[in-house]
Design a protein around this motif. Structure first.
Motif, PDB file in Angstrom:
ATOM      1  N   TRP A 109       0.854  -1.176   0.000  1.00  0.00           N
ATOM      2  CA  TRP A 109       0.000   0.000   0.000  1.00  0.00           C
ATOM      3  C   TRP A 109       0.895   1.231   0.000  1.00  0.00           C
ATOM      4  O   TRP A 109       1.295   1.728   1.051  1.00  0.00           O
ATOM      5  CB  TRP A 109      -0.900  -0.010   1.228  1.00  0.00           C
ATOM      6  N   ASP A 167      -5.882   1.357   9.970  1.00  0.00           N
ATOM      7  CA  ASP A 167      -7.082   0.713   9.424  1.00  0.00           C
ATOM      8  C   ASP A 167      -6.712  -0.303   8.346  1.00  0.00           C
ATOM      9  O   ASP A 167      -7.264  -1.411   8.304  1.00  0.00           O
ATOM     10  CB  ASP A 167      -8.023   1.760   8.830  1.00  0.00           C
ATOM     11  N   GLN A 168      -5.783   0.070   7.473  1.00  0.00           N
ATOM     12  CA  GLN A 168      -5.382  -0.814   6.380  1.00  0.00           C
ATOM     13  C   GLN A 168      -4.706  -2.075   6.888  1.00  0.00           C
ATOM     14  O   GLN A 168      -5.027  -3.189   6.462  1.00  0.00           O
ATOM     15  CB  GLN A 168      -4.458  -0.063   5.415  1.00  0.00           C
ATOM     16  N   THR A 170      -4.734  -3.428   9.959  1.00  0.00           N
ATOM     17  CA  THR A 170      -5.589  -4.288  10.786  1.00  0.00           C
ATOM     18  C   THR A 170      -6.562  -5.078   9.926  1.00  0.00           C
ATOM     19  O   THR A 170      -6.825  -6.254  10.199  1.00  0.00           O
ATOM     20  CB  THR A 170      -6.358  -3.471  11.832  1.00  0.00           C
ATOM     21  N   GLU A 171      -7.089  -4.452   8.890  1.00  0.00           N
ATOM     22  CA  GLU A 171      -7.992  -5.168   7.977  1.00  0.00           C
ATOM     23  C   GLU A 171      -7.256  -6.296   7.271  1.00  0.00           C
ATOM     24  O   GLU A 171      -7.783  -7.402   7.104  1.00  0.00           O
ATOM     25  CB  GLU A 171      -8.574  -4.191   6.952  1.00  0.00           C
ATOM     26  N   TRP A 172      -6.003  -6.029   6.876  1.00  0.00           N
ATOM     27  CA  TRP A 172      -5.216  -7.062   6.198  1.00  0.00           C
ATOM     28  C   TRP A 172      -4.920  -8.214   7.155  1.00  0.00           C
ATOM     29  O   TRP A 172      -5.046  -9.388   6.787  1.00  0.00           O
ATOM     30  CB  TRP A 172      -3.925  -6.457   5.672  1.00  0.00           C
ATOM     31  N   GLU A 174      -6.605  -9.205   9.742  1.00  0.00           N
ATOM     32  CA  GLU A 174      -7.820  -9.958  10.052  1.00  0.00           C
ATOM     33  C   GLU A 174      -8.108 -11.043   9.023  1.00  0.00           C
ATOM     34  O   GLU A 174      -8.730 -12.063   9.336  1.00  0.00           O
ATOM     35  CB  GLU A 174      -9.010  -9.002  10.136  1.00  0.00           C
ATOM     36  N   ASP A 175      -7.650 -10.835   7.797  1.00  0.00           N
ATOM     37  CA  ASP A 175      -7.913 -11.797   6.724  1.00  0.00           C
ATOM     38  C   ASP A 175      -6.862 -12.901   6.643  1.00  0.00           C
ATOM     39  O   ASP A 175      -6.951 -13.780   5.789  1.00  0.00           O
ATOM     40  CB  ASP A 175      -7.995 -11.078   5.372  1.00  0.00           C
ATOM     41  N   ARG A 176      -5.837 -12.858   7.498  1.00  0.00           N
ATOM     42  CA  ARG A 176      -4.774 -13.868   7.433  1.00  0.00           C
ATOM     43  C   ARG A 176      -5.153 -15.101   8.242  1.00  0.00           C
ATOM     44  O   ARG A 176      -5.698 -14.998   9.340  1.00  0.00           O
ATOM     45  CB  ARG A 176      -3.460 -13.325   7.988  1.00  0.00           C
ATOM     46  N   SER A 256      -5.774  -3.999  18.608  1.00  0.00           N
ATOM     47  CA  SER A 256      -6.577  -4.654  17.561  1.00  0.00           C
ATOM     48  C   SER A 256      -6.240  -6.136  17.444  1.00  0.00           C
ATOM     49  O   SER A 256      -7.027  -6.911  16.884  1.00  0.00           O
ATOM     50  CB  SER A 256      -6.342  -3.972  16.207  1.00  0.00           C
TER      51      SER A 256
END
Length: 346
Positions: A109, A167-168, A170-172, A174-176, A256
């Motif tokens: 990013w 935000d970026q 933590t969202e990434w 969460e998907d791992r 988070s």
């Protein structure tokens, strides 16, 4: 074992205190704290070859690191080879894919850092004589140009705020589902200091305008003799406001992570360099090895390791091999480790 690698831009070691950055100070104090960690150069272009590649900047031509044909793997490439999901989050052009720091990153990013606007600014700076009248005239009016561009884009600040990067990432995360490596590089403590108004009010009677903070930052870096004692005091207070804002965002990042994830994650907090606010009559981070510029914070949380304060001197170049050792991966022998690597991990 996961890795969360936080490298703050322009964060002085002496500002990670219980008064200014209590949450970050608490993290460092409760884990492995390195009180004498030093950047291997006085700026981002000199620090990131060490931070992501564990190599000295003098070993490469120009800024950045070589492309994928380079025989020395980066930290991300080494972890990726071991099956890690990898991602980077930055708004600093000198630490972006433009300089090959996306090597080994599944995702990067850095769209703001590699925008055509920032590339144009860099091209202009590189082509003009920096001692010439034209360049000096542009510098004096640069804050006006910058302010206009921000208004056109509808942005509040020159750099992406830590809130967005948190935000970026933590969202990434969460998907791992398997082991991951996330590198995040907040820019908030890099001039110009444009903390949200509620943070500025903790240090000032009234927040300053974006244009004023940009003008002050430009003068501090390029014309420090023009600043009065009052100007320097204002610059210092604005920097503290940014530190406190960043502190809240780093706490948000720490919290988070669920306990089950935190217990399986190595977390590193450090900086690429510091910043000067009138010391020795200088501002910004001049290309000189002053204590304020090269002394950076460093704290490492390793699951299963107790807190420890280490006063031996280390460099940023030591951190990548330490990370690999912490997750049980042998450091590639084509890289550049230093003697203190053994001291850090023993």
């Amino acid at each position: 074992m996961n890795v969360l690698y936080i490298t703050v831009d322009a964060l002085r070691a002496d500002h990670v205190t219980s008064e200014i950055m209590p949450k970050t100070h608490g993290f460092v104090d409760k884990n492995m704290e390195y009180t004498r960690c030093y950047a291997n150069g006085p700026g981002t272009p000199w620090s990131f070859p060490t931070l992501l590649g564990s190599r000295y900047s003098g070993g490469t031509d120009g800024f950045g690191i070589p492309g994928e044909d380079d025989v020395r793997p980066t930290l991300a490439e080494t972890l990726q080879e071991e099956g890690y999901a990898t991602a980077g989050f930055t708004d600093n052009r000198f630490a972006s894919s433009d300089y090959n720091y996306d090597r080994g990153m599944d995702s990067m990013w850095d769209s703001g850092a590699t925008s055509s606007e920032k590339r144009l600014k860099h091209e202009v700076r590189g082509r003009l004589d920096q001692d010439g009248l034209l360049f000096k005239a542009i510098l004096r009016g640069y804050h006006l140009i910058d302010d206009l561009l921000l208004n056109i884009r509808g942005d509040d600040t020159r750099f992406v705020r830590a809130e967005v990067l948190v935000d970026q990432v933590t969202e990434w995360i969460e998907d791992r589902e398997n082991d991951w490596f996330a590198w995040v590089h907040p820019m908030d403590t890099h001039a110009p200091y444009e903390a949200p108004d509620e943070y500025q009010r903790q240090y000032l009677e009234e927040p300053v305008s974006r244009r004023k903070s940009q003008k002050l930052a430009s003068a501090a870096t390029h014309r420090p003799d023009d600043l009065s004692d009052k100007d320097w005091q204002l610059q210092k207070q604005l920097y503290k406001a940014e530190c406190q804002y960043l502190d809240d965002q780093l706490e948000r990042l720490f919290t988070s992570l669920p306990d089950s994830v935190r217990d399986e994650t190595v977390i590193v907090v450090t900086a690429d360099h510091g910043e000067m606010h009138g010391e020795h009559g200088l501002g910004g981070h001049p290309q000189q090895f002053w204590e304020e510029v090269i002394h950076v914070p460093c704290g490492i949380s390793i699951p299963g390791r107790s807190n420890e304060t280490i006063d031996d001197q280390i460099g940023l170049v030591d951190i990548p091999p330490t990370i690999l050792d912490s997750v049980g991966i042998e450091f590639p022998r084509t890289g550049t480790a230093t003697v203190s690597f053994q001291m850090m991990t023993a």
